[in-house]
Every structure is written in C-alpha cells, then in structure tokens.
Design a protein around this motif. Sequence first.
Motif, PDB file in Angstrom:
ATOM      1  N   PHE A  42       0.837  -1.199   0.000  1.00 23.33           N
ATOM      2  CA  PHE A  42       0.000   0.000   0.000  1.00 23.33           C
ATOM      3  C   PHE A  42       0.872   1.250   0.000  1.00 23.33           C
ATOM      4  N   HIS A  43       1.870   1.280   0.861  1.00 27.89           N
ATOM      5  CA  HIS A  43       2.748   2.450   0.927  1.00 27.89           C
ATOM      6  C   HIS A  43       3.539   2.612  -0.369  1.00 27.89           C
ATOM      7  N   ALA A  44       4.043   1.511  -0.893  1.00 27.59           N
ATOM      8  CA  ALA A  44       4.778   1.586  -2.154  1.00 27.59           C
ATOM      9  C   ALA A  44       3.879   2.104  -3.273  1.00 27.59           C
ATOM     10  N   ASP A  45       2.603   1.708  -3.263  1.00 30.39           N
ATOM     11  CA  ASP A  45       1.679   2.147  -4.302  1.00 30.39           C
ATOM     12  C   ASP A  45       1.295   3.616  -4.142  1.00 30.39           C
ATOM     13  N   VAL A  46       1.281   4.129  -2.915  1.00 25.99           N
ATOM     14  CA  VAL A  46       1.067   5.566  -2.703  1.00 25.99           C
ATOM     15  C   VAL A  46       2.194   6.348  -3.352  1.00 25.99           C
ATOM     16  N   PHE A  47       3.425   5.898  -3.132  1.00 28.75           N
ATOM     17  CA  PHE A  47       4.571   6.580  -3.731  1.00 28.75           C
ATOM     18  C   PHE A  47       4.541   6.468  -5.251  1.00 28.75           C
TER      19      PHE A  47
END
Length: 217
Positions: free
Chosen positions: A145-150
Amino acid sequence: MPRRPRSEEISEWIKSQIQDGTWPLNSRIPTEVELSESLGVGRSTIREATKVMVNNGMLESAPGRGTFVRSRNAINVVLRDYLEQQPVMDVVGLRRALEVEASGLAAANRSEEDLARLRKSASGDRPDLRPAPASPGNPQSPGSFHADVFRAAGNPLLTEMFESVIAVLWRGKLVPGPKSERDADHARLLEAITEGDVQGAREAAAFHVDRDFRLPD
C-alpha cells in the motif's frame, strides 16, 4: 565479442523486474525452482544471479523464508548504510516527511489505474505480494500500500528515498502497531487520495506514520 555469462543476463532481468515494479518493494520473489523452470536455466545459474543482487542490496535472502526485494536501485545501499548510523527516531521522522509529501502528491496526481492498485493493496488483494513475516527485531515493514502511494505520487526520487528509509526501519528495533489501526489508517488515506483531497491525504499520512512503528515498551 564473447557472449555474456548467462548469470549476468539473469541478474539484469531480475533488476528489470524490480525496477519496473513487477516485483515491488518488500515482495518475495519466485523461488529458485520457479525461476529455473520459467527461464529455462539451471538452478546454479539462478543462484549465482540472485547472489549478485543480494550483494548489491537490491535483494535480501532470508533462510527458510525466501528472497525479498529490498531496493530498486543499488545506489540506495550507500544511503541505507548512512541512515543506519542515525538515531532510529530521526529515521522515523524522515519517513514521516516523505510519506506526507508523497500522499499529497498522490491525491493530486493519481490515475484511475493508481486507485485500482491502491484499493487492492488496502484490501490485501495482492496475490503477487508475499511480504516477509515479522520477527523479533524485524517487524513487518510497510508493504505494497505504501509503495503504491509513492507510485501514484509520480516522483521517482521520493520513492528511492522511501525505499532506503524503510529498509533501515525494517531492520530496526521497532514494533508495528495493531493491524486494525493500520487498516483503518490506510482506508482514511485511500479515501483522501480518491477524492483528490491533498491536505486530507497529508494529514492522514502524518497521523498514520506517527503510530505505525513504535519503540518497544
């Protein structure tokens, strides 16, 4: 001109899988047997190729658990080595700054494809990702999820910095917050990004990071 060793070609292929996002940060790559069968090469060639990627810091081998993506760029190893010498809470503060900025940019720049990817990540519906389990001293690091936000933010430099920070925190002596809190925080951030609410996304990210990783009691 002499033909390049097959292991070098496989190393370059592995690097491309990581850098184009096919194998995201913190995901577990296919097993040695799976790679050998899909690429049509011997297991010793796969082993030699992955060893190169482990040595340059892009992969990490966890005996009994698999091999995991830890960086999209070997240059990050230098930054990671520097960050590991800093107080852990200073690194947490850097992560906060990066997450807040990336979340605001994601709210401003996200595409429908980005939103679909974020919804899957937030729901855990990403069978391609098999993150390393938590262990003493190695809490579960922020995952897809965090990687996809970035990724939705559209700023590769922020992503590179984030990956180095997360690799350090993953090795740090921190403990993760409750999964129920994490899921609620992700839902709040996803809603702000979906609505294009830049300030709301920044606030949601700051709130989440402040309680995501904690010092042990």
